[in-house]
Design an enzyme around this catalytic site. Structure first.
Site, PDB file in Angstrom:
ATOM      1  N   ARG A 268       0.862  -1.183   0.000  1.00  0.00           N
ATOM      2  CA  ARG A 268       0.000   0.000   0.000  1.00  0.00           C
ATOM      3  C   ARG A 268       0.899   1.233   0.000  1.00  0.00           C
ATOM      4  O   ARG A 268       1.408   1.641   1.041  1.00  0.00           O
ATOM      5  CB  ARG A 268      -0.902  -0.027   1.237  1.00  0.00           C
ATOM      6  N   HIS A 272      -3.566   4.325   4.665  1.00  0.00           N
ATOM      7  CA  HIS A 272      -4.700   3.404   4.808  1.00  0.00           C
ATOM      8  C   HIS A 272      -5.984   4.095   4.354  1.00  0.00           C
ATOM      9  O   HIS A 272      -6.743   3.560   3.560  1.00  0.00           O
ATOM     10  CB  HIS A 272      -4.825   2.951   6.256  1.00  0.00           C
ATOM     11  N   TYR A 281       4.474   5.031  11.255  1.00  0.00           N
ATOM     12  CA  TYR A 281       4.738   3.618  11.533  1.00  0.00           C
ATOM     13  C   TYR A 281       5.565   2.902  10.463  1.00  0.00           C
ATOM     14  O   TYR A 281       5.803   1.703  10.579  1.00  0.00           O
ATOM     15  CB  TYR A 281       3.420   2.860  11.753  1.00  0.00           C
TER      16      TYR A 281
END
Length: 384
Positions: A268, A272, A281
């Site tokens: 990805r 998100h 992160y």
């Protein structure tokens, strides 16, 4: 050194390297042998337009035109490749990021944005496109897909030998969904009923901020055999390989061979959703590593080496992308504001007592905010 565990490259089906070189595979070559230059350019076109949609939708959300948007950036090959392998009669149960599959199933992508703008429960005719509405509850639709596949089986639309009749069902979900009970239950029902369903996991390596390494110790596809479901891992950034493994799985399902679990190993590249900040992160080095494995660049390089990508085609595609961008911006900004009570419409196919009682309560609640005639704003009926 190649990663181990759930992030390993070992065992991935791959027909295009990340630098655009064609690899050959004795098992899967036959599934893509019919794809000529025209078909390959069509796959490139699909991916480029889907990415343009993704870019435009993200910009519209930043401008306040959409409440939220779930990006599919970097997952175009997994979606377009698998979507193009389907037959018209096949049925799709998506999660909420399958914009590429929606595109190849003929859905106007502005209809997808009706959901993210908050003006509709879905926005398209799921029966006309054989593409179900987006599912926001993680993993729940894998059971819906398996149940639908069992219905197809009981209707006698499997294993007839008629390529216009035999039907398969595909459910798309992410790596995080494999930790949900619903997905595991779907695998049980699919296996024991030999259901004609393809359980397609897009492992983009992040369940929001949780990496795949916090969800599994081994590749996710290894879960399938534990349920008696044949499984395959494919390079999800390789549109040819994704097409091939999906075509094989669909062939198995339609002929009565039962379910398949596909793990498309991808990344990805975006957030998100537009409410997420992936820099909190994951590292820029990891993101750069996967940018060099961009699925669109991979196919474009291959087509250039074949001499199939002409300046005329590229110019036409650029113009088509600009037209799509304008269509998306104009259409979204022209979407009217529905009445708030319309949220209670079309929740169920038949009248539902609980929904009706909630509608009545809401209308009374909303009316209580209206000032009575001649009110100064401080008397009865005012909530100021």
């Amino acid at each position: 050194m190649s990663p181990t565990g759930p992030l390993t490259d070992d065992g991935l089906v791959r027909l295009l390297t990340h630098t655009g070189e064609r690899l050959h595979d004795g098992e899967y070559d036959r599934y893509v042998s019919h794809l000529d230059d025209h078909a390959l350019l069509g796959l490139l076109r699909d991916m480029v337009l889907v990415r343009r949609f993704d870019t435009e939708a993200t910009s519209l959300q930043r401008q306040g035109e959409l409440a939220l948007f779930a990006q599919g950036l970097g997952q175009e090959a997994a979606q377009v490749g698998s979507g193009r392998a389907m037959a018209p009669q096949d049925h799709v149960f998506p999660s909420y990021r399958e914009h590429g599959v929606a595109h190849v199933r003929g859905v106007d992508l502005t209809d997808v944005l009706r959901l993210f703008r908050g003006v509709d429960h879905g926005g398209w005719d799921s029966e006309a496109h054989r593409f179900h509405l987006y599912t926001l509850v993680i993993g729940s639709h894998t059971l819906h897909a398996t149940g639908y596949a069992m219905g197809v089986q009981r209707d006698g639309d499997v294993g007839t030998g008629d390529p216009t009749r035999d039907t398969a069902v595909v459910a798309y979900f992410g790596d995080g969904a494999t930790a949900q009970g619903d997905v595991n239950e779907a695998l049980v029902f699919a296996a024991v009923n030999n259901a004609p369903v393809v359980l397609f996991c897009q492992n983009n390596q992040w369940a929001i901020s949780e990496p795949t390494t916090h969800q599994a110790r081994v590749p996710l596809a290894d879960r399938g055999p534990g349920f008696g479901v044949p499984s395959v891992r494919v390079d999800g950034n390789d549109v040819l390989a994704t097409y091939a493994v999906t075509a094989q799985a669909l062939e198995r399902a339609r002929s009565g061979g039962g379910p398949t679990f596909i793990e498309a190993f991808t990344y990805r590249m975006g957030a998100h959703t537009t409410s997420d900040d992936p820099s909190r992160y994951r590292s820029s080095e990891q993101e750069e590593h996967w940018r060099r494995r961009d699925p669109i660049d991979r196919l474009r390089t291959y087509l250039q080496a074949r001499g199939a990508l002409t300046p005329e085609f590229q110019a036409g595609l650029d113009a088509e992308g600009e037209a799509l961008g304008e269509h998306i911006r104009t259409t979204v900004r022209s979407m009217g504001r529905p009445s708030t009570a319309s949220m209670f419409e079309h929740v169920y196919a038949t009248p539902h007592a609980v929904v009706e009682s909630e509608r009545v309560w809401f209308e009374q609640y909303e009316a209580s905010f209206l000032d009575t005639a001649g009110s100064t704003g401080t008397g009865e009926g005012s909530h100021l």
